[in-house]
Write an enzyme that holds these catalytic residues in place. Structure first.
Site, PDB file in Angstrom:
ATOM      1  CE  LYS A  27      43.963  36.182  54.711  1.00  0.00           C
ATOM      2  NZ  LYS A  27      42.881  37.075  55.188  1.00  0.00           N
ATOM      3  NE  ARG A  32      35.332  37.231  47.461  1.00  0.00           N
ATOM      4  CZ  ARG A  32      36.064  37.900  48.342  1.00  0.00           C
ATOM      5  NH1 ARG A  32      36.971  37.276  49.083  1.00  0.00           N
ATOM      6  NH2 ARG A  32      35.898  39.213  48.508  1.00  0.00           N
ATOM      7  N   GLY A 101      38.390  39.023  59.130  1.00  0.00           N
ATOM      8  CA  GLY A 101      37.523  40.099  58.654  1.00  0.00           C
ATOM      9  C   GLY A 101      36.702  39.682  57.451  1.00  0.00           C
ATOM     10  CB  SER A 176      35.910  47.958  51.506  1.00  0.00           C
ATOM     11  OG  SER A 176      35.671  46.703  52.108  1.00  0.00           O
ATOM     12  CG  ASP A 324      45.274  42.244  52.167  1.00  0.00           C
ATOM     13  OD1 ASP A 324      44.860  43.168  52.902  1.00  0.00           O
ATOM     14  OD2 ASP A 324      44.546  41.318  51.774  1.00  0.00           O
ATOM     15  NE  ARG A 355      47.986  44.200  58.008  1.00  0.00           N
ATOM     16  CZ  ARG A 355      47.320  43.307  57.281  1.00  0.00           C
ATOM     17  NH1 ARG A 355      46.906  43.622  56.059  1.00  0.00           N
ATOM     18  NH2 ARG A 355      47.085  42.106  57.770  1.00  0.00           N
ATOM     19  NE  ARG A 396      47.819  39.964  54.438  1.00  0.00           N
ATOM     20  CZ  ARG A 396      47.748  38.756  53.860  1.00  0.00           C
ATOM     21  NH1 ARG A 396      48.852  38.071  53.620  1.00  0.00           N
ATOM     22  NH2 ARG A 396      46.589  38.230  53.533  1.00  0.00           N
TER      23      ARG A 396
HETATM   24  C1  S3P Z   1      39.481  40.989  51.252  1.00  0.00           C
HETATM   25  C2  S3P Z   1      39.394  42.351  51.070  1.00  0.00           C
HETATM   26  C3  S3P Z   1      40.333  43.307  51.652  1.00  0.00           C
HETATM   27  C4  S3P Z   1      41.593  42.627  52.167  1.00  0.00           C
HETATM   28  C5  S3P Z   1      41.287  41.380  52.940  1.00  0.00           C
HETATM   29  C6  S3P Z   1      40.549  40.384  52.060  1.00  0.00           C
HETATM   30  C7  S3P Z   1      38.489  40.099  50.620  1.00  0.00           C
HETATM   31  O1  S3P Z   1      39.710  43.954  52.751  1.00  0.00           O
HETATM   32  O2  S3P Z   1      42.336  43.512  52.970  1.00  0.00           O
HETATM   33  O3  S3P Z   1      42.469  40.784  53.411  1.00  0.00           O
HETATM   34  O4  S3P Z   1      38.706  38.883  50.572  1.00  0.00           O
HETATM   35  O5  S3P Z   1      37.462  40.629  50.127  1.00  0.00           O
HETATM   36  P1  S3P Z   1      38.862  45.315  52.577  1.00  0.00           P
HETATM   37  O6  S3P Z   1      37.638  45.001  51.838  1.00  0.00           O
HETATM   38  O7  S3P Z   1      38.592  45.760  53.992  1.00  0.00           O
HETATM   39  O8  S3P Z   1      39.770  46.269  51.840  1.00  0.00           O
END
Ligand code: S3P
Length: 441
Positions: A27, A32, A101, A176, A324, A355, A396
Site C-alpha cells: 500500500k 507513492r 491517512g 511517523s 500496522d 487499535r 486490519r
Molecule cells: C504509512 C505510515 C504509517 C502506517 C500507514 C502507512 C506510510 O503511518 O501506519 O499505514 O505509507 O507512510 P504513520 O506515519 O502514521 O506511522
C-alpha cells in the site's frame, strides 16, 4: 432516513492452513508510485500496484489535478504521464481521499507547495484523525495550510501563489513515516535544504523512491535531507507484495492446528520487518527464503508452519517496524502460551481506529484476558470463544478477527467489514483458498 447496509464477515472454526499464495501490492509503495509518477517528467510504468480503495483515492486526486493515469489493468499495471513538479492544475472540487491517512498526509506536503488552493476531505474515520502533525511543520515552512479547529480534516491549502516554501529542520515529535514524508515532499518545493530527524526508524519508501526517480536525498543516521529545485524523472516501478497483508497469513499459518503456507514476493524492507522479528521471537516457525531485490526494495518468500507460540515482551525498537501489523500480532498473542506485553505503542491509538481499544474489546468479547494501557496492552493467551465483534470500520481489525476464527470454539461475527477493500480487496477469497472459512453477509 436510509440505513447504510455494511458487510459482515462470519468466520467459522477451520483449518488446516495450506497453500502457496501471493498477497497484493504494498500500500505504501503503491500510493507513492502514483505521487512520484505524477510529479515526474516522462511516463512511469508501475506494476504490482495495489488496486485497493486507498490507493485509488490517491490516483483520483492526481487525476483531478490534471494527470493522465491509466489502469490499474487486470495485471495491476498503471501508466502515469507525469506532469513535472510544477505541472499539476487546480482541482475543480474538494479532493476526497476516503479512508486514507497516507493520501491526506503525504498530499498535504505536495499541495502545500502548489501555487493553487485545494481542500482534502475523508470518510468518517479519516475525519477523526489528527492532522496537526503535518500542518505544524508545513506552517513552519511558510505554507498557508490549515485543518479544522480540532486538528482534523478537512485540510485546506490556500496555495503559495508565486512563492516558494521555506526550508526548515524538523525534529519529528513521533515516529511517523507519513509526517516525515510530508515534510520531505514539501522540501522539493522549498528554497534550500529541508531536513528531518526521526526519533525511531520508520518506513523509508519515500527516501528510496526519491532516489529511484532520480531526486537527490541524503540519509545520515536518523537525519534525512532534501534540497528544493531538483526534478523527478519517470521510471519503471515494481511494487513488492505488502508485508502488512502477508502478516494476516503469517499469523493464520502459525495459529492453525496444522499446515504449511508459503507467501511469495513479500516486501522485506528492513524498516517493515518488525512482525517477522516479533513472531519469530514468539517461537513462530517462519523461514525467509529466496531473498532478492525487486524495484529497489528487498523481497522474499516466507514459509510458515503451524507453531506453539509463546507470549513475549515486544522490544521497543520493533514497534515502528510493525506498527500496522499489531492487530494480527495480538491475535497470535491470544493464541500463545503466557502473557504478551506491548508498550511504547501509543501511535496505535490514532490509526484507522484506536487499535489498542478495538482489539482489546474484540478479544475480551471472545473470552481473552487483556489489560489496556495508554501506550500498549497485555494479552494473556487462552481459548477464543465465539462472539460478535466490531471492526470499528478498520480493515486490519476486521481481517485480524477473521484469522482468529482458526482457533475459536465457534463462529466469530465481525461487523462493518467494508473497509477491507481499502487495502486487501481479495482477502476473503484468499483466506478461503488456504483453508479458512469466511462468509460475507
Ligand atoms: C504509512 C505510515 C504509517 C502506517 C500507514 C502507512 C506510510 O503511518 O501506519 O499505514 O505509507 O507512510 P504513520 O506515519 O502514521 O506511522
Amino acid at each position: 432516513m436510509t440505513t447504510e447496509v455494511t458487510k459482515t464477515f462470519v468466520a467459522s472454526p477451520s483449518g488446516p492452513v495450506n497453500g502457496d499464495i501471493l498477497v497484493p501490492g504494498d500500500k505504501s509503495c503503491s500510493h507513492r508510485s502514483i505521487m512520484f509518477g505524477s510529479l515526474a517528467e516522462g511516463t512511469t510504468h508501475v506494476s504490482g500496484f495495489l488496486p485497493g480503495e486507498d490507493c485509488l483515492a490517491t490516483m483520483n486526486a492526481f487525476k483531478a489535478m490534471g494527470v493522465n493515469i491509466e489502469g490499474p489493468n487486470e495485471n495491476n499495471e498503471v501508466t502515469i504521464e507525469g506532469k513535472g513538479l510544477h505541472g499539476l492544475t487546480a482541482p475543480k472540487a474538494q479532493l476526497n481521499v476516503g479512508n486514507s491517512g497516507t493520501s491526506i498526509r503525504l498530499l498535504a506536503g505536495i499541495l502545500a507547495g502548489q501555487s493553487f488552493a485545494s481542500e482534502m476531505i475523508g470518510d468518517n474515520s479519516l475525519n477523526k484523525r489528527p492532522m496537526r502533525r503535518v500542518i505544524d511543520p508545513l506552517r513552519l515552512m511558510g505554507a498557508n495550510i490549515e485543518a479544522s479547529e480540532d486538528g482534523t480534516p478537512p485540510v485546506t491549502s490556500h496555495g503559495l501563489g508565486e512563492n516558494l516554501l521555506k526550508s526548515i529542520h524538523y525534529d519529528l515529535p513521533m515516529a511517523s513515516a507519513q509526517v516525515k514524508s510530508c515534510v520531505l515532499l514539501a522540501g522539493m518545493y522549498a528554497d534550500g535544504v529541508t531536513s528531518v530527524t526521526e526519533p525511531g526508524v520508520t518506513r523509508d519508501h519515500t527516501e528510496r523512491m526519491l532516489k529511484a526517480f532520480g531526486y537527490p536525498v541524503t540519509v545520515e543516521g536518523n537525519k534525512i535531507s532534501i534540497e528544493g529545485g531538483h526534478k523527478l524523472t519517470a521510471c519503471d516501478f515494481l511494487v513488492p507484495g505488502d508485508i502488512s497483508s502477508a502478516t494476516f497469513f503469517m499469523v493464520a499459518g502459525l495459529i492453525a492446528k496444522s499446515g504449511e503456507i508459503t507467501i511469495r514476493n513479500v516486501g522485506m524492507n528492513p524498516t517493515r520487518i518488525g512482525a517477522i522479528n516479533i513472531l519469530k521471537q514468539m517461537q513462530g516457525d517462519l523461514t525467509v527464503i529466496n531473498e532478492r531485490m525487486a524495484g529497489g526494495e528487498p523481497v522474499a518468500d516466507i514459509v510458515v508452519r503451524a507453531s506453539n507460540l509463546q507470549g513475549i515482551e515486544v522490544n521497543a525498537s520493533d514497534v515502528p517496524l510493525a506498527i500496522d501489523e499489531f492487530p494480527a500480532i495480538f491475535v497470535a498473542a491470544a493464541c500463545a502460551q503466557g502473557t504478551f506485553k506491548l508498550r511504547d505503542a501509543e501511535e496505535l491509538r490514532v490509526k484507522e481506529s484506536d487499535r489498542i481499544q478495538s482489539m482489546a474489546d474484540g478479544l475480551v468479547e471472545l473470552g481473552i484476558d487483556c489489560t489496556v494501557y495508554d501506550d500498549g496492552i497485555d494479552i494473556i493467551g487462552g481459548q477464543l470463544t465465539s462472539g460478535v465483534v466490531n471492526s470499528h470500520d478498520d480493515h486490519r481489525i476486521a481481517m485480524s478477527f477473521a484469522i482468529a476464527s482458526l482457533r475459536s470454539s465457534g463462529d466469530i461475527k465481525i461487523l462493518d467489514c467494508d473497509n477491507v477493500a481499502t487495502s486487501f480487496p481479495n482477502f476473503v477469497q484468499l483466506a478461503n483458498e488456504v483453508g479458512l472459512s469466511v462468509v460475507v453477509e
